[in-house]
Design a protein around this motif. Sequence first.
Motif, PDB file in Angstrom:
ATOM      1  N   SER A   3      10.124  -9.504 -17.980  1.00 18.62           N
ATOM      2  CA  SER A   3       9.742  -9.667 -16.575  1.00 18.62           C
ATOM      3  C   SER A   3       9.729 -11.149 -16.193  1.00 18.62           C
ATOM      4  O   SER A   3       9.276 -11.999 -16.951  1.00 18.62           O
ATOM      5  CB  SER A   3       8.352  -9.071 -16.344  1.00 18.62           C
ATOM      6  OG  SER A   3       7.938  -9.346 -15.037  1.00 18.62           O
ATOM      7  N   ASN A   4      10.232 -11.450 -15.024  1.00 15.45           N
ATOM      8  CA  ASN A   4      10.260 -12.820 -14.519  1.00 15.45           C
ATOM      9  C   ASN A   4       9.113 -13.094 -13.548  1.00 15.45           C
ATOM     10  O   ASN A   4       9.175 -14.028 -12.775  1.00 15.45           O
ATOM     11  CB  ASN A   4      11.586 -13.109 -13.825  1.00 15.45           C
ATOM     12  CG  ASN A   4      12.722 -13.226 -14.796  1.00 15.45           C
ATOM     13  OD1 ASN A   4      12.511 -13.577 -15.952  1.00 15.45           O
ATOM     14  ND2 ASN A   4      13.924 -12.936 -14.351  1.00 15.45           N
ATOM     15  N   MET A   5       8.077 -12.303 -13.589  1.00 12.94           N
ATOM     16  CA  MET A   5       6.964 -12.468 -12.644  1.00 12.94           C
ATOM     17  C   MET A   5       6.226 -13.786 -12.851  1.00 12.94           C
ATOM     18  O   MET A   5       5.680 -14.351 -11.920  1.00 12.94           O
ATOM     19  CB  MET A   5       5.982 -11.302 -12.753  1.00 12.94           C
ATOM     20  CG  MET A   5       6.535  -9.996 -12.232  1.00 12.94           C
ATOM     21  SD  MET A   5       7.026 -10.095 -10.505  1.00 12.94           S
ATOM     22  CE  MET A   5       5.434 -10.146  -9.739  1.00 12.94           C
ATOM     23  N   ASN A   6       6.206 -14.312 -14.080  1.00 14.05           N
ATOM     24  CA  ASN A   6       5.518 -15.580 -14.323  1.00 14.05           C
ATOM     25  C   ASN A   6       6.311 -16.772 -13.805  1.00 14.05           C
ATOM     26  O   ASN A   6       5.764 -17.851 -13.611  1.00 14.05           O
ATOM     27  CB  ASN A   6       5.235 -15.756 -15.814  1.00 14.05           C
ATOM     28  CG  ASN A   6       4.198 -14.775 -16.300  1.00 14.05           C
ATOM     29  OD1 ASN A   6       3.361 -14.324 -15.530  1.00 14.05           O
ATOM     30  ND2 ASN A   6       4.260 -14.435 -17.578  1.00 14.05           N
ATOM     31  N   ASN A   7       7.601 -16.596 -13.593  1.00 14.02           N
ATOM     32  CA  ASN A   7       8.447 -17.672 -13.097  1.00 14.02           C
ATOM     33  C   ASN A   7       8.543 -17.690 -11.570  1.00 14.02           C
ATOM     34  O   ASN A   7       9.115 -18.612 -11.013  1.00 14.02           O
ATOM     35  CB  ASN A   7       9.848 -17.568 -13.692  1.00 14.02           C
ATOM     36  CG  ASN A   7       9.840 -17.784 -15.183  1.00 14.02           C
ATOM     37  OD1 ASN A   7       8.967 -18.466 -15.709  1.00 14.02           O
ATOM     38  ND2 ASN A   7      10.796 -17.188 -15.875  1.00 14.02           N
ATOM     39  N   GLU A   8       8.033 -16.671 -10.920  1.00 14.73           N
ATOM     40  CA  GLU A   8       8.085 -16.600  -9.467  1.00 14.73           C
ATOM     41  C   GLU A   8       7.156 -17.641  -8.853  1.00 14.73           C
ATOM     42  O   GLU A   8       6.047 -17.868  -9.348  1.00 14.73           O
ATOM     43  CB  GLU A   8       7.665 -15.212  -8.985  1.00 14.73           C
ATOM     44  CG  GLU A   8       8.626 -14.110  -9.320  1.00 14.73           C
ATOM     45  CD  GLU A   8       9.916 -14.227  -8.538  1.00 14.73           C
ATOM     46  OE1 GLU A   8       9.867 -14.595  -7.351  1.00 14.73           O
ATOM     47  OE2 GLU A   8      10.969 -13.966  -9.127  1.00 14.73           O
ATOM     48  N   ASN A  12      -0.805 -20.173  -5.794  1.00 14.95           N
ATOM     49  CA  ASN A  12      -1.782 -20.603  -6.796  1.00 14.95           C
ATOM     50  C   ASN A  12      -1.214 -21.621  -7.775  1.00 14.95           C
ATOM     51  O   ASN A  12      -1.961 -22.368  -8.404  1.00 14.95           O
ATOM     52  CB  ASN A  12      -2.324 -19.402  -7.563  1.00 14.95           C
ATOM     53  CG  ASN A  12      -3.203 -18.538  -6.689  1.00 14.95           C
ATOM     54  OD1 ASN A  12      -3.853 -19.034  -5.786  1.00 14.95           O
ATOM     55  ND2 ASN A  12      -3.195 -17.246  -6.948  1.00 14.95           N
ATOM     56  N   LYS A  13       0.126 -21.654  -7.933  1.00 13.14           N
ATOM     57  CA  LYS A  13       0.747 -22.604  -8.841  1.00 13.14           C
ATOM     58  C   LYS A  13       0.951 -23.975  -8.200  1.00 13.14           C
ATOM     59  O   LYS A  13       1.253 -24.939  -8.879  1.00 13.14           O
ATOM     60  CB  LYS A  13       2.086 -22.063  -9.322  1.00 13.14           C
ATOM     61  CG  LYS A  13       1.947 -20.861 -10.230  1.00 13.14           C
ATOM     62  CD  LYS A  13       3.295 -20.387 -10.687  1.00 13.14           C
ATOM     63  CE  LYS A  13       3.147 -19.151 -11.572  1.00 13.14           C
ATOM     64  NZ  LYS A  13       4.447 -18.636 -11.992  1.00 13.14           N
ATOM     65  N   ILE A  14       0.798 -24.069  -6.896  1.00 15.83           N
ATOM     66  CA  ILE A  14       0.955 -25.343  -6.200  1.00 15.83           C
ATOM     67  C   ILE A  14      -0.308 -26.162  -6.412  1.00 15.83           C
ATOM     68  O   ILE A  14      -1.425 -25.666  -6.291  1.00 15.83           O
ATOM     69  CB  ILE A  14       1.210 -25.107  -4.700  1.00 15.83           C
ATOM     70  CG1 ILE A  14       2.507 -24.327  -4.508  1.00 15.83           C
ATOM     71  CG2 ILE A  14       1.274 -26.420  -3.950  1.00 15.83           C
ATOM     72  CD1 ILE A  14       2.776 -23.933  -3.085  1.00 15.83           C
ATOM     73  N   ASP A  15      -0.120 -27.440  -6.730  1.00 14.94           N
ATOM     74  CA  ASP A  15      -1.262 -28.318  -7.023  1.00 14.94           C
ATOM     75  C   ASP A  15      -2.190 -28.507  -5.820  1.00 14.94           C
ATOM     76  O   ASP A  15      -3.388 -28.693  -5.989  1.00 14.94           O
ATOM     77  CB  ASP A  15      -0.775 -29.699  -7.470  1.00 14.94           C
ATOM     78  CG  ASP A  15      -0.085 -29.646  -8.822  1.00 14.94           C
ATOM     79  OD1 ASP A  15      -0.360 -28.698  -9.576  1.00 14.94           O
ATOM     80  OD2 ASP A  15       0.711 -30.553  -9.101  1.00 14.94           O
TER      81      ASP A  15
END
Length: 70
Positions: A3-8, A12-15
């Motif tokens: 699954s590529n869900m962690n790469n999407e 929340n991943k933006i600083d």
Amino acid sequence: MKSNMNNEPSLNKIDDYNGKESKSKRNTIRLVIIALLVLGGIYSFFKYDNNQVSDYVGTSENPGINTTKK
């Protein structure tokens, strides 16, 4: 299949998301806004202060609008 869900991309991943921005970035944005407001104020001052137009309509041959009633 992996699954590529962690790469999407996610917010929340933006600083800078959800109030986590750094103090230097916050101060930079404030300085840019203040600088633009000051430059706009200076520009409008010179634009409207130096735009002095005479209200006189006429020349020495034709002295202008005659407002007397006949």
